[in-house]
Design a protein around this motif. Structure first.
Motif, PDB file in Angstrom:
ATOM      1  N   CYS A   1     -30.137 -13.066  -2.386  1.00 57.93           N
ATOM      2  CA  CYS A   1     -29.309 -13.792  -1.421  1.00 57.93           C
ATOM      3  C   CYS A   1     -28.903 -15.153  -1.995  1.00 57.93           C
ATOM      4  CB  CYS A   1     -30.084 -13.960  -0.121  1.00 57.93           C
ATOM      5  SG  CYS A   1     -29.239 -14.895   1.166  1.00 57.93           S
ATOM      6  N   MET A   2     -29.840 -15.876  -2.551  1.00 55.86           N
ATOM      7  CA  MET A   2     -29.552 -17.180  -3.146  1.00 55.86           C
ATOM      8  C   MET A   2     -28.558 -17.059  -4.294  1.00 55.86           C
ATOM      9  SD  MET A   2     -33.430 -18.709  -3.238  1.00 55.86           S
ATOM     10  CE  MET A   2     -32.976 -20.145  -4.209  1.00 55.86           C
ATOM     11  N   ALA A   3     -28.725 -16.029  -5.122  1.00 54.97           N
ATOM     12  CA  ALA A   3     -27.831 -15.843  -6.266  1.00 54.97           C
ATOM     13  C   ALA A   3     -26.396 -15.656  -5.805  1.00 54.97           C
ATOM     14  CB  ALA A   3     -28.286 -14.656  -7.106  1.00 54.97           C
ATOM     15  N   ASN A   4     -26.208 -14.937  -4.694  1.00 49.43           N
ATOM     16  CA  ASN A   4     -24.845 -14.732  -4.226  1.00 49.43           C
ATOM     17  C   ASN A   4     -24.289 -15.982  -3.559  1.00 49.43           C
ATOM     18  OD1 ASN A   4     -22.411 -13.637  -2.817  1.00 49.43           O
ATOM     19  ND2 ASN A   4     -23.221 -11.730  -3.658  1.00 49.43           N
ATOM     20  N   ILE A   5     -25.156 -16.771  -2.918  1.00 52.89           N
ATOM     21  CA  ILE A   5     -24.693 -18.056  -2.398  1.00 52.89           C
ATOM     22  C   ILE A   5     -24.164 -18.914  -3.558  1.00 52.89           C
ATOM     23  CG2 ILE A   5     -25.446 -20.226  -1.351  1.00 52.89           C
ATOM     24  CD1 ILE A   5     -27.423 -18.529   0.335  1.00 52.89           C
ATOM     25  N   ALA A   6     -24.868 -18.872  -4.693  1.00 52.51           N
ATOM     26  CA  ALA A   6     -24.440 -19.651  -5.862  1.00 52.51           C
ATOM     27  C   ALA A   6     -23.127 -19.130  -6.423  1.00 52.51           C
ATOM     28  CB  ALA A   6     -25.526 -19.629  -6.934  1.00 52.51           C
TER      29      ALA A   6
END
Length: 401
Positions: free
Chosen positions: A246-251
């Motif tokens: 999830c964090m990777a896609n936010i980035a």
């Protein structure tokens, strides 16, 4: 440089988070939803639990359980018409990246009343998508917090990307219970996809301190838990992988994706290569390629990839980053080369030329003519380092078994 960071999706994470789905639906004023899934996920106990929670909240449910490996324009267009016809006012997706991309596409075309292929590209629709709740069942695509949807146009053998601020999901539920039914080796595919998101966001030419912080934390969390998540029954590691993806896609949703995705796109559209194989095999190569022009980012990324940097030159650290990724692949059973069937050598140049429009071209890629492409033509991509067609060709060749 002006920094623009935007992520409006509400994220509910942790064991038991799935139980909030009814409350979230009510908060979003959903009264009748289309639950989108696939034939495998729709048989799982947690899927039944989600349906029961929606019913208990007074939300009427219609279902579409026929998603396949790719989100397809035909499915999206058919279900978008159904949503309009039946007066459905929300979309709930329970599944992996293809399921979430299918549901996102349905939510877009339902309100914009035009085919999905006409909605591809950046911001090519005017009306906000229907309210959406995403429940990922793989720790991979991160589509649950992404404005983008990737779809396959079956008739033209193209992979197309569409989206914009009007198509962000409204809520994402990250509950490790959804990963229990996923075979461990199968789980490696979406996990590698998520790793590419974090690394490519960090290596983007439009990265910012905000995206770098999220991307590095995502890579560090995932790299530290991925082996345990894939090779053992470790629920904490699975939960960490869900949050990391999830964090990777936010980035990458803010810093965009790079060469791995741009070069993989023609392989997926014209050679039917599954997305995680394309971006995953390319990842060690595009990482080294871009780090060569980002000296200040070499050591932080190396540390996130668990590389011991003491006594190494910068060039040696860059190579060690690529080798650390390959070592991870070996441990989780993921390939680091394309087979001749996946990428025939005689089609390498063609694939390099077809990569020129890049990931974000959308429908414009359909009319792209490779006749004008030369060795020095640059691939459209926001990565920090520019890549020519000849360099892409050499990179493909270095990926062959």
């Amino acid at each position: 440089m002006i920094t623009n960071f935007y992520m409006p999706t509400r994220v509910v994470a942790g064991p038991g988070a799935l139980g909030t789905i009814g409350t979230l639906a009510r908060d979003l004023k959903m009264s009748r939803v289309l639950v989108v899934s696939d034939p495998v996920i729709s048989r799982q106990p947690f899927h039944a639990d989600a349906l029961a929670a929606l019913a208990e909240a007074g939300v009427a449910v219609s279902r579409f359980d026929e998603c396949g490996i790719d989100a397809r324009c035909s499915h999206i267009d058919d279900q978008g018409a159904r949503v309009r016809r039946e007066g459905i006012d929300g979309v709930v997706c329970v599944g992996g990246g293809s399921v979430m991309c299918t549901g996102k596409g349905i939510a877009i075309v339902a309100t914009n009343n035009k085919p999905m292929r006409e909605c591809t590209g950046v911001g090519r629709f005017d009306r906000k998508a229907l309210p959406m709740i995403m429940v990922p069942t793989t720790a991979g695509s991160g589509s649950e917090v992404s404005q983008w949807t990737i779809v396959k146009d079956e008739e033209r053998h193209l992979k197309l990307l569409g989206g914009g601020p009007l198509s962000f999901p409204d809520a994402a539920i990250l509950d490790p219970v959804t990963l229990r039914s996923l075979p461990m080796r199968v789980a490696a595919l979406p996990a590698v996809d998520a790793l590419t998101h974090g690394v490519e966001a960090y290596l983007s030419g439009i990265a910012s301190p905000l995206t770098d912080a999220v991307a590095l934390a995502a890579v560090r969390l995932q790299f530290g838990s991925l082996r345990a998540s894939i090779n053992s029954d470790d629920e904490r590691a699975r939960a960490d992988n869900l949050v990391a993806s999830c964090m990777a896609n936010i980035a990458c949703g803010n810093a965009r994706l790079g060469h791995g995705h741009a070069l993989s796109l023609p392989l997926e559209g014209h050679l039917d290569l599954p997305h995680p194989y394309g971006v995953g095999v390319l990842l060690p190569h595009v990482t080294a390629f871009n780090l060569a022009v980002l000296p200040e980012k070499v050591k932080p990324l190396a540390e996130a990839l668990e590389v011991e940097t003491a006594g190494l030159t910068r060039a040696e650290i860059i190579e060690a980053c690529a080798e650390s990724i390959r070592a991870l692949y070996a441990d989780i059973g993921f390939p680091d080369r394309f087979t001749p069937d996946q990428l025939p050598r005689q089609r390498v140049r063609e694939m390099a030329e077809r990569a020129v429009p890049g990931l974000y071209a959308g429908i414009a890629a359909e009319g792209f003519d490779t006749a004008s492409v030369t060795d020095d033509t640059v691939i459209a991509c926001p990565s920090a380092r520019k890549m020519t067609v000849r360099q892409a060709e050499r990179m493909f060749e270095s990926c062959l078994a």
